[in-house]
Enzyme design. Sequence first.
Site, short mmCIF file in Angstrom:
data_model
loop_
_atom_site.label_atom_id
_atom_site.label_comp_id
_atom_site.label_asym_id
_atom_site.label_seq_id
_atom_site.Cartn_x
_atom_site.Cartn_y
_atom_site.Cartn_z
N CYS A 118 -15.14 10.25 0.95
CA CYS A 118 -16.60 10.21 0.83
C CYS A 118 -16.98 10.83 -0.51
CB CYS A 118 -17.24 11.02 1.95
SG CYS A 118 -16.82 10.40 3.57
N ARG B 35 -16.28 3.08 -5.89
CA ARG B 35 -15.29 3.39 -4.87
C ARG B 35 -15.47 2.55 -3.63
NH1 ARG B 35 -14.67 9.39 -4.41
NH2 ARG B 35 -15.37 9.01 -2.31
N TRP C 39 -17.26 6.91 3.37
CA TRP C 39 -16.12 6.00 3.62
C TRP C 39 -15.58 6.49 4.95
CZ3 TRP C 39 -13.59 1.77 1.75
CH2 TRP C 39 -12.28 1.56 2.16
N ASN D 158 -17.15 16.03 2.87
CA ASN D 158 -16.07 15.10 2.56
C ASN D 158 -14.78 15.76 3.04
OD1 ASN D 158 -14.29 13.24 1.42
ND2 ASN D 158 -14.25 14.31 -0.54
N GLY D 159 -14.01 15.04 3.87
CA GLY D 159 -12.76 15.61 4.37
C GLY D 159 -12.57 15.28 5.83
N GLU E 249 9.32 -4.79 -1.98
CA GLU E 249 8.04 -4.28 -2.48
C GLU E 249 8.13 -4.00 -3.99
OE1 GLU E 249 5.13 -4.28 -1.55
OE2 GLU E 249 4.07 -2.72 -2.64
N LYS F 17 5.61 -5.80 -6.63
CA LYS F 17 4.76 -5.03 -7.55
C LYS F 17 4.97 -5.52 -8.98
CE LYS F 17 2.56 -3.57 -5.63
NZ LYS F 17 2.05 -3.37 -4.29
N GLU G 196 3.49 -9.05 -9.50
CA GLU G 196 2.04 -9.05 -9.38
C GLU G 196 1.34 -8.61 -10.67
OE1 GLU G 196 1.06 -6.38 -6.21
OE2 GLU G 196 -0.75 -7.47 -5.69
N HIS H 140 26.15 -14.49 -1.26
CA HIS H 140 25.88 -15.75 -0.54
C HIS H 140 25.01 -16.69 -1.36
CE1 HIS H 140 27.87 -14.22 3.01
NE2 HIS H 140 27.18 -13.08 2.86
N LYS I 214 -8.22 -8.69 -4.23
CA LYS I 214 -7.82 -7.51 -3.46
C LYS I 214 -7.69 -7.86 -1.98
CE LYS I 214 -6.88 -3.20 -2.75
NZ LYS I 214 -5.48 -2.85 -3.04
O1 M6R Z 1 -5.40 -5.92 3.05
P1 M6R Z 1 -4.02 -6.33 3.43
O2 M6R Z 1 -3.08 -5.20 3.57
O3 M6R Z 1 -4.01 -7.21 4.64
O4 M6R Z 1 -3.52 -7.22 2.21
C1 M6R Z 1 -2.29 -7.87 2.27
C2 M6R Z 1 -1.88 -8.41 0.93
O5 M6R Z 1 -2.83 -9.32 0.45
C3 M6R Z 1 -1.70 -7.29 -0.09
O6 M6R Z 1 -0.77 -6.35 0.35
C4 M6R Z 1 -1.22 -7.84 -1.44
O7 M6R Z 1 0.08 -8.35 -1.32
C5 M6R Z 1 -1.33 -6.72 -2.47
N1 M6R Z 1 -2.04 -7.17 -3.60
C6 M6R Z 1 -0.01 -6.20 -2.89
O8 M6R Z 1 -0.09 -5.26 -3.89
#
Ligand code: M6R
Length: 612
Positions: A2, A27, A76, A102-103, A485, A489, A492, A508, A607
């Site tokens: 928050c 935010r 939030w 906030n907390g 992951e 990253k 992406e 394989h 996002k």
């Molecule tokens: O909001 P979500 O966790 O459901 O989103 C899932 C994916 O779209 C999300 O993790 C995406 O792969 C990210 N941009 C990864 O960094």
Amino acid sequence: MCGIIGVTGAADALDVLLDGLERLEYRGYDSAGVALVNHGDVARWRIADGTHSVASLRSLTGSAPPAQAGLGHTRWATHGQPNEANAHPHLDCGGNLALVHNGIIENHAELAAGLIERGHVLTSVTDSEVLAHLIEELMETTGSLLTSVQQALLVVRGAFAIGVMSETEPELIVAARRISPLIVGRSQGASYLASDIPAILERTRDVVIVEDDQVVELRPGSIIVRDRDGHEVVPRSMHIDWDIEAAQKDGFDDFMTKEISEQPRAIADTLRGRISDEGCIVLDRFELSDERVRSTNKIVMVACGSSFHAALVAKYAFERWTRIPVEVDIASEFRYRDPVLDKQTLVIGVSQSGESVDTLQAVRHGADGGAATMVVTNVVDSTMAREADAVLYTRAGPEISVASTKTVLASIVALQLLGLHLARVRGSLDDAAFAAEIAALGSLEAMVADTISRDEQTRTVANAVMDARDFFFLGRHAGYPTALEGALKLKEISYLHAEGYPGGELKHGPLAVIEPGCVVVALATGSPLKEKMLSNVAEVKSRGATVILVVDDGDEVAAALGDYCIFVPAAPELHAPVKDLVPLQQFAYHLARGRGFNVDRPRNLAKTVTVE
Ligand code: M6R
């Protein structure tokens, strides 16, 4: 999480509050509110209008009489739905006192029960409101706002930054902090408090960083900081020369680095109040009965992207601890393959946003098939949270960078808590093993902080391979989803070719493409399969790949096998991914920055993905 702001001694107090709240808008939040103290009366306005909340609050307060002191808040949600009743500021029963917080107040339930028994009427389901009533009660005996806040904080457990005003001392704001951030500052006869620098940057650039357990008296143009014993202390001052944009990023170059740095806090907040003094796990909105948990014979986790990887990491822990078979499915595939579901199945959606349409539809499909449903999400009252039978919230705070970092670590930790809870209810983990896992969870915050602080070694390694175009991430056991992951990253944000593989799978097929110029990032941290991983490393090295090894501190034998090494603190194998992910995030970050890309807004990506 928050945002809070307060001012005393400004002719335009309402503008200070609204402008400050607007500065926190980046935010994202779900509601906003202000309280003004005017001619000895507390007046309050609140509204829950999503990201329009501050604009709507401005209209709502259009005819407010001028005031010189007030408090403001953007919320939030962590406890209770994002609605007007739960929005701050909160008032006491008499409406004489206003409070922003906030907390997370860990012992709010027991404090609220006592207050209700003593005749208080609580009008929200937040953890914060109890503080307003506690202070009200203490004011009856002390008659002093400062003393009452000091005494109230003695019985509160958890994290907080608060601002409190009372009509009995209309020029005074009492602020206090434990764990959650708080700054104060003054200029031209006015004094300010805020959770975040951008909120007051236009009013003052000289701020005091309030330390844990300090209590601050703010009066027009005067600030007195006291320690926990009430003694006046010399505060820690700082001159801020950032512009607003830099301040919103807390001085970091971008939100991704800021969010990487927030990971220890995200972990601590996700665990906060959920492990009792007796070592039991206490989950807030876990509405599956023990009987339902005991009858579960299959768990299916559904998720996309990074959340899918978090679920895959958790699968290893769930199966070991609960002995329930766990499937992890890509959400967009799940409902189209006619999965076998029944009343003994538990479908768990993992989604930071709680809105990804693929995961939402997968959870709905689980419910249609008769399964119990649960969601692990970072957003209170998101669509998935509303629809699922049970919810476990991560408490990472808003994540702005498209590339998820802190919400991934928080999801893994939340899932681990859930796995331990299920194991406990089912009796599948003995006391000693349970205690060891709880202790391991408890050490993750410090371990992640330590790993983040070693960014320089990752930057050096990233610079050494800046010209490479093909990257393979290898892991085994829970290191395998960690590798997936790491590859996601890198893809992406740096737009480089990157693939994640289980080390044993190389021979394989993928081994065929390994040649000089390829970079292999191999996770060789504590795992029963570490020796096998190192054999896989030998295989790629002999084909000419450049090898970057992520190894535990002190493991010089493993380190000798890599061209480059990234050292991380050692952790038990099921928890290792939480800190092993950190250098992979940093590695992707440095390669993306080195290639000149905007790490927060990668091309072609959103996002939250709300289309199929
Ligand atoms: O909001 P979500 O966790 O459901 O989103 C899932 C994916 O779209 C999300 O993790 C995406 O792969 C990210 N941009 C990864 O960094």
